[in-house]
Scaffold this active site. Structure first.
Site, short mmCIF file in Angstrom:
data_model
loop_
_atom_site.label_atom_id
_atom_site.label_comp_id
_atom_site.label_asym_id
_atom_site.label_seq_id
_atom_site.Cartn_x
_atom_site.Cartn_y
_atom_site.Cartn_z
N ARG A 32 0.82 -1.21 0.00
CA ARG A 32 0.00 0.00 0.00
C ARG A 32 0.86 1.27 0.00
O ARG A 32 0.46 2.29 -0.56
CB ARG A 32 -0.91 0.01 1.24
CG ARG A 32 -2.04 -1.00 1.23
CD ARG A 32 -3.26 -0.47 0.49
NE ARG A 32 -4.37 -1.40 0.57
CZ ARG A 32 -5.29 -1.40 1.53
NH1 ARG A 32 -5.22 -0.50 2.49
NH2 ARG A 32 -6.26 -2.28 1.52
N ASP A 140 -15.73 10.95 7.24
CA ASP A 140 -14.67 9.97 7.04
C ASP A 140 -13.36 10.58 7.54
O ASP A 140 -13.23 11.81 7.63
CB ASP A 140 -14.53 9.58 5.57
CG ASP A 140 -13.82 8.24 5.40
OD1 ASP A 140 -14.51 7.20 5.30
OD2 ASP A 140 -12.58 8.23 5.37
#
Length: 292
Positions: A32, A140
């Site tokens: 990632r 978020d």
């Protein structure tokens, strides 16, 4: 990335986002973060960790956002949206008839498919909500995914994941190779950057809280803390919707499950919803939505 560097990142991610990675997930972290390291002009993830250690706030934020799970799609898992349109909203229309307002919070909204799915459900109710004020707050941790949600632009692949064709035609406009949520639907959703690990009392109280498929990544103590804060954010007769793999059972007594309704929870201080609130036949307008 050396094992000590990975352990340092694990702590950073846990402290900053609540993400609790096991010791055997180093390969996932490296996969990632390698694109992020290259984008920053660094030689690899090892140098990236050193930059984070040196106190680079911007890079630390990017690392956390890169590791945050943002998997989502329209009408994900279907059942929670059936509950929403066939039982939760009809119950709220009765309970809130005096004030004619409903507040809804998507607490891990990611790129927006969940709050827009809820907005579509509400739009489909037509005249039932005439004269009502409905707020949908989408929050978020990642500002990047919130920007995508605000734009309401989705690829063909994202559109195909869960969105019925009749809803695509009705609520989206094609823009080149992308599809954009129509302006009236976008206007129904407000966006807030928010970390669930921190106090969120400034948001006020909500009648319905969707907090799905995010708590599974947290350790037990973090989950308990979030549940306590969610309980303070829920109206006394409000509803909290969790993901299929998430539960309060065995963790906290601030919520109790709604009988025979998996994933739905009520603050413990009030009785469960009336049984007729769960009846499938809540009038022709709602029954007609069964294909959503």
């Amino acid at each position: 990335m050396t094992p000590p560097e990975y352990e340092y990142l694990r702590k950073v991610l846990r402290d900053r986002s609540g993400l609790d990675l096991s010791a055997d997930k180093q390969y996932l972290v490296e996969s990632r973060l390698l694109p992020l390291a290259r984008k920053a002009g660094l030689s690899g993830t090892g140098e990236l960790v050193e930059k984070v250690k040196s106190g680079s706030t911007s890079l630390t934020t990017q690392v956390v956002e890169a590791m945050t799970i943002n998997e989502t799609f329209f009408f994900r898992d279907k059942i929670p949206f059936d509950h929403f349109r066939l039982s939760i909203v009809p119950e709220m229309l009765r309970a809130r008839a005096g004030r004619k307002s409903i507040r809804i919070w998507c607490a891990a909204a990611s790129t927006g498919q969940e709050p827009y799915s809820l907005a579509i459900c509400l739009k489909e109710m037509g005249d039932a909500l005439t004269g009502w004020r409905v707020e949908i707050i989408a929050s978020d941790l990642s500002e990047e995914v919130l920007e995508k949600s605000r734009a309401g632009l989705y690829s063909q692949f994202e559109i195909q994941r869960g969105l019925p064709i009749q809803m695509l035609i009705k609520y989206f406009t094609q823009s080149g190779e992308l599809w954009q949520v129509n302006a009236d639907l976008r206007a129904m959703v407000q966006h807030r950057q928010l970390n669930l690990l921190h106090d969120f009392s400034q948001l006020g109280l909500f009648d319905v809280i969707f907090c799905r498929n995010v708590l599974i990544y947290f350790d037990q103590d973090t989950k308990i803390g979030i549940f306590k804060r969610l309980a303070k954010a829920a109206e006394p007769d409000g509803v909290v919707v969790l993901g299929a793999a998430e539960t309060v059972v065995g963790l906290t007594d601030v919520f109790k499950p709604c009988p025979q309704r998996r994933g739905l929870y009520r603050p413990s201080s009030v009785p469960a919803m009336h049984s007729n609130a769960y009846a499938i036949g809540n009038g022709p307008k709602l029954a007609a939505m069964a294909g959503v």
